[in-house]
Design a protein around this motif. Structure first.
Motif, PDB file in Angstrom:
ATOM      1  N   UNK A 118      -4.824  -2.833  -0.320  1.00 21.29           N
ATOM      2  CA  UNK A 118      -5.057  -4.075   0.404  1.00 21.29           C
ATOM      3  C   UNK A 118      -5.498  -3.704   1.814  1.00 21.29           C
ATOM      4  N   UNK A 135       1.340 -12.829  -7.342  1.00 20.14           N
ATOM      5  CA  UNK A 135       0.230 -12.245  -6.591  1.00 20.14           C
ATOM      6  C   UNK A 135       0.513 -10.827  -6.081  1.00 20.14           C
ATOM      7  N   UNK A 180       0.822  -1.202   0.000  1.00 18.07           N
ATOM      8  CA  UNK A 180       0.000   0.000   0.000  1.00 18.07           C
ATOM      9  C   UNK A 180       0.861   1.259   0.000  1.00 18.07           C
ATOM     10  N   UNK A 225      -3.487 -20.140  -3.403  1.00 17.18           N
ATOM     11  CA  UNK A 225      -4.450 -19.130  -2.981  1.00 17.18           C
ATOM     12  C   UNK A 225      -5.146 -19.587  -1.712  1.00 17.18           C
ATOM     13  N   UNK A 232       0.381  -8.181  -8.901  1.00 19.59           N
ATOM     14  CA  UNK A 232      -0.930  -7.870  -9.447  1.00 19.59           C
ATOM     15  C   UNK A 232      -1.532  -6.634  -8.784  1.00 19.59           C
ATOM     16  N   UNK A 233      -1.228  -6.439  -7.511  1.00 19.63           N
ATOM     17  CA  UNK A 233      -1.826  -5.309  -6.796  1.00 19.63           C
ATOM     18  C   UNK A 233      -1.194  -3.988  -7.159  1.00 19.63           C
ATOM     19  N   UNK A 253      -3.793 -10.913   2.398  1.00 23.81           N
ATOM     20  CA  UNK A 253      -3.096 -11.681   1.369  1.00 23.81           C
ATOM     21  C   UNK A 253      -3.368 -11.095  -0.013  1.00 23.81           C
ATOM     22  N   UNK A 254      -2.326 -10.974  -0.821  1.00 23.95           N
ATOM     23  CA  UNK A 254      -2.565 -10.566  -2.202  1.00 23.95           C
ATOM     24  C   UNK A 254      -2.888 -11.817  -3.008  1.00 23.95           C
ATOM     25  N   UNK A 255      -3.776 -11.667  -3.945  1.00 22.08           N
ATOM     26  CA  UNK A 255      -4.274 -12.836  -4.680  1.00 22.08           C
ATOM     27  C   UNK A 255      -4.095 -12.674  -6.182  1.00 22.08           C
ATOM     28  N   UNK A 256      -4.189 -13.789  -6.888  1.00 17.88           N
ATOM     29  CA  UNK A 256      -4.049 -13.685  -8.344  1.00 17.88           C
ATOM     30  C   UNK A 256      -5.394 -13.703  -9.055  1.00 17.88           C
ATOM     31  N   UNK A 257      -6.489 -13.794  -8.295  1.00 14.13           N
ATOM     32  CA  UNK A 257      -7.790 -13.756  -8.961  1.00 14.13           C
ATOM     33  C   UNK A 257      -8.732 -12.868  -8.161  1.00 14.13           C
ATOM     34  N   UNK A 258      -9.880 -12.603  -8.724  1.00 12.58           N
ATOM     35  CA  UNK A 258     -10.845 -11.736  -8.061  1.00 12.58           C
ATOM     36  C   UNK A 258     -10.539 -10.282  -8.337  1.00 12.58           C
ATOM     37  N   UNK A 259     -11.352  -9.381  -7.778  1.00 10.07           N
ATOM     38  CA  UNK A 259     -11.150  -7.960  -8.047  1.00 10.07           C
ATOM     39  C   UNK A 259      -9.828  -7.463  -7.452  1.00 10.07           C
ATOM     40  N   UNK A 260      -9.234  -6.453  -8.089  1.00 11.40           N
ATOM     41  CA  UNK A 260      -8.012  -5.855  -7.560  1.00 11.40           C
ATOM     42  C   UNK A 260      -8.413  -4.644  -6.723  1.00 11.40           C
ATOM     43  N   UNK A 261      -8.252  -4.709  -5.391  1.00 10.47           N
ATOM     44  CA  UNK A 261      -8.649  -3.566  -4.569  1.00 10.47           C
ATOM     45  C   UNK A 261      -7.686  -2.391  -4.741  1.00 10.47           C
ATOM     46  N   UNK A 262      -8.190  -1.180  -4.550  1.00  8.93           N
ATOM     47  CA  UNK A 262      -7.349   0.017  -4.570  1.00  8.93           C
ATOM     48  C   UNK A 262      -6.189  -0.141  -3.596  1.00  8.93           C
TER      49      UNK A 262
END
Lengths: 279, 344
Positions: free
Chosen positions: B281, A211, A190, A255, A214-215, B270-279
């Motif tokens: 975490x 992973x 963040x 995951x 991706x953020x 946890x950061x994930x590789x699927x689902x929506x990407x939040x602004x």
């Protein structure tokens, strides 16, 4: 149309010689636009860190071209190279070995300013250091302490403040969260997102897993054996990966979802039994 | 495989009954600022063939717990009981522990490069537990090669003559696992065995551990900081924080219906590789406390978003709350149990 802040063309780096010659980076080309975050993903030995170090000229590339902010990085020397070093900074993976244990936090962060602007008054330097500390979420009373007094996440914040001290345009981050606890990883990710917005930073973010990238990154390059196998937007890479290697990497990321993980494990097991033989 | 005689003191264990029972385990280390409690009253069971996950961040006491299970923590600083197949390991004589270690209970270390001897061949090291038990050299070597093949080392007869530096990280971890398995243990404790490895190699080690429990009936205690890794492997999970159990339940209960704020926070961050990407975490603020400076009351209260005044003074007991399905050490567990899944 904006010009890219960083342009890499045909980058090659070889190690060793004769029959032991290894091409760690093999003809890598990519652009990074001003304000963009590019993820460089690959397994150990894929050449991702070597690529980053060549871009910053921490090691000399064997061949290729690197242009940063309009300048030919590989042609520079002396004062011009030093100027470049303030344009592009590196955040290291290991927050333990990358901070000098005998220096105070204030001195660690101010070191770059003192080298690049030796005539700056000490009050200005101190003010800037305090601002940087606040920017990365640390308190002014931390200034007089030494790295040993801090946790891994706090140390990484110190490393980030040091990298930002020279107001770089490009920040290269080499697995900056890999050695942190999960609950701290999210805080640092963040922080990078905030800094990018507030300072209009350009990021090259290196990681071995898909992973965290991706953020943070809008565009991602997947590297294997020194080559970029696939480069594309976040949507392209995660929703429609083209290269077999990207798909393999993606399938292996665990995951926090027991049902889908058990399904993946069962799929891998049946694939192995058909392969005939042992794991 | 082999017909190697087991230590005959071990009583046969009924399926469903615990093979390992840990009760009120406390490990304290002396320090200049007074004693540091690394593990604070842990109790749990491991059943035969079970895959148990223990999850915790740095300083949670998970590795010290693992070491205590093998009798590797100093005895005068370790209290409680660790009963393995009817025998208390905390009072058993040292030579009995030596007989058990690497034979009935074995350990896979996090960092194979520092756990392996750089000056001896891999084959010799894998054969070591057999050689220590006077298995003839030739036979021990033959079985070491066989075991290296079992864990997926290609061309094991040739590779057994190599040294650890000639192996990649994933292959070294396989060597560690081969060494842990050659004595045909009934319990394997794996302390972050995949942490330094690439994801594809990680998946292969997970598959190998799964196969062990599934085909050979070994119980595995898998210790990690990564909830992602455990999701597919573990049947049951214990979440540790500041030397205590915070939550304990089946894997599905934990991931889909957790009733502890710390677990919920870990899952969210946890950061994930699927689902929506939040602004951004979602994060748990702050960091885990140092064992030398534990807060009063619930150790998680300074970071907890559901904190109440009594959390600062009363350490919550680990119990199943009214309306809940599993144990959680949280004063608001019952309140959380009314909102299963909603808070994620």
């Amino acid at each position: 149309m904006t010009t890219p802040l960083l342009q890499v063309r045909g980058l090659v780096r070889e190690f060793g010689h004769g029959p032991g010659l290894v091409r760690a980076v093999d003809d890598v080309s990519f652009d990074v636009m001003q304000g963009e975050a590019l993820g460089l993903v690959g397994e150990s030995g894929s050449g991702k860190s070597t690529t980053a170090r060549c871009v910053l000229r921490l090691i000399e590339p064997t061949a290729g071209e690197v242009r940063l902010d309009g300048e030919d990085v590989l042609a520079l020397g002396g004062p011009a190279l030093r100027r470049l070093r303030s344009t592009a900074q590196l955040v290291f993976q290991d927050p333990y070995s990358s901070l000098n244990p005998r220096m105070t936090v204030a001195d660690i962060i101010a070191e770059g300013i003192r080298i690049h602007r030796p005539r700056e008054s000490s009050t200005t330097v101190k003010d800037e250091v305090v601002d940087l500390l606040e920017l990365v979420g640390l308190r002014p009373d931390h200034l007089t302490r030494k790295p040993a007094a801090f946790s891994g996440g706090e140390r990484q914040r110190i490393g980030i403040a040091r990298a930002l001290a020279l107001k770089p345009k490009l920040l290269v981050c080499d697995e900056p969260v890999a050695s942190l606890d999960v609950s701290i990883q999210a805080q640092i990710l963040n922080l990078f997102a905030d800094l990018r917005e507030r300072l209009d930073l350009t990021l090259v973010y290196i990681a071995h897993d898909l992973s965290t990238v991706r953020h943070l990154c809008g565009r991602i390059a997947v590297m294997q054996d020194g080559k970029i196998r696939e480069i594309g937007t976040r949507e392209q890479i995660y929703e429609d990966p083209q290269h077999e290697y990207t798909r393999a990497l993606m399938a292996a990321v665990p995951e926090p979802d027991p049902r889908s993980e058990r399904a993946k494990l069962a799929a891998r097991r049946s694939a192995q039994t058909t392969e005939a033989g042992r794991l | 495989m082999s017909t190697q005689a087991r230590s005959d003191t071990s009583a046969p264990v009924e399926v469903g009954q615990a093979m390992l029972s840990v009760r009120d385990l406390t490990v304290t280390f002396p320090s200049a600022d007074g004693p540091i409690r690394a593990v604070n009253g842990m109790s749990f069971d491991v059943r035969p063939r079970e895959r148990l996950g223990i999850v915790g961040e740095s300083g949670s006491g998970k590795s010290v717990t693992a070491q205590a299970l093998l009798g590797l923590t100093p005895r005068d600083h370790t209290t409680g009981s660790i009963v393995f197949e009817g025998e208390d390991l905390l009072t058993a004589p040292q030579d009995r522990l030596r007989a058990l270690r690497g034979w009935d209970i074995s350990y896979v270390f996090q960092d194979p490069l520092s756990a392996l001897d750089p000056t001896r061949t891999v084959g010799h090291q894998v054969a070591q537990p057999l050689l220590l038990r006077r298995v003839p050299k030739k036979e021990a070597h033959r079985r070491a090669v066989e075991m290296l093949g079992e864990v997926g080392i290609p061309d094991p007869a040739r590779r057994a003559r190599n040294y650890p530096h000639q192996f990649s990280g994933g292959m070294r971890q396989r060597v560690m696992i081969a060494m842990a398995l050659i004595g045909q243990p009934r319990l394997v404790i794996a302390d972050e065995p995949t942490t330094a490895l690439d994801v594809r190699v990680q998946a292969k080690i997970i598959d190998l551990l799964y196969r062990l429990t599934d085909e050979q009936g070994v119980a595995v205690v898998f210790i990690t900081h990564d909830l992602g890794i455990l999701a597919g492997l573990a049947e049951r999970v214990i979440v540790m924080y500041a030397g205590r159990v915070m939550e304990e339940c089946s894997t599905d209960e934990l991931y889909y219906r957790s009733i502890h704020p710390y677990t919920l926070g870990l899952l969210e961050s946890l950061s994930r590789i699927s689902g929506p990407v939040p602004e951004r975490l979602l994060t748990i603020g702050g960091g885990p406390p140092a064992p030398s400076r534990l807060p009063t009351g619930c150790p998680f209260h300074p970071r907890c978003q559901y904190v109440q005044p009594e959390c600062r003074t009363t350490p919550p007991p680990l119990e199943v709350p009214p309306g809940g399905e599993h144990a959680s050490a949280c004063l608001r567990a019952a309140w959380l149990a009314e909102r299963p899944g909603e808070l994620r």
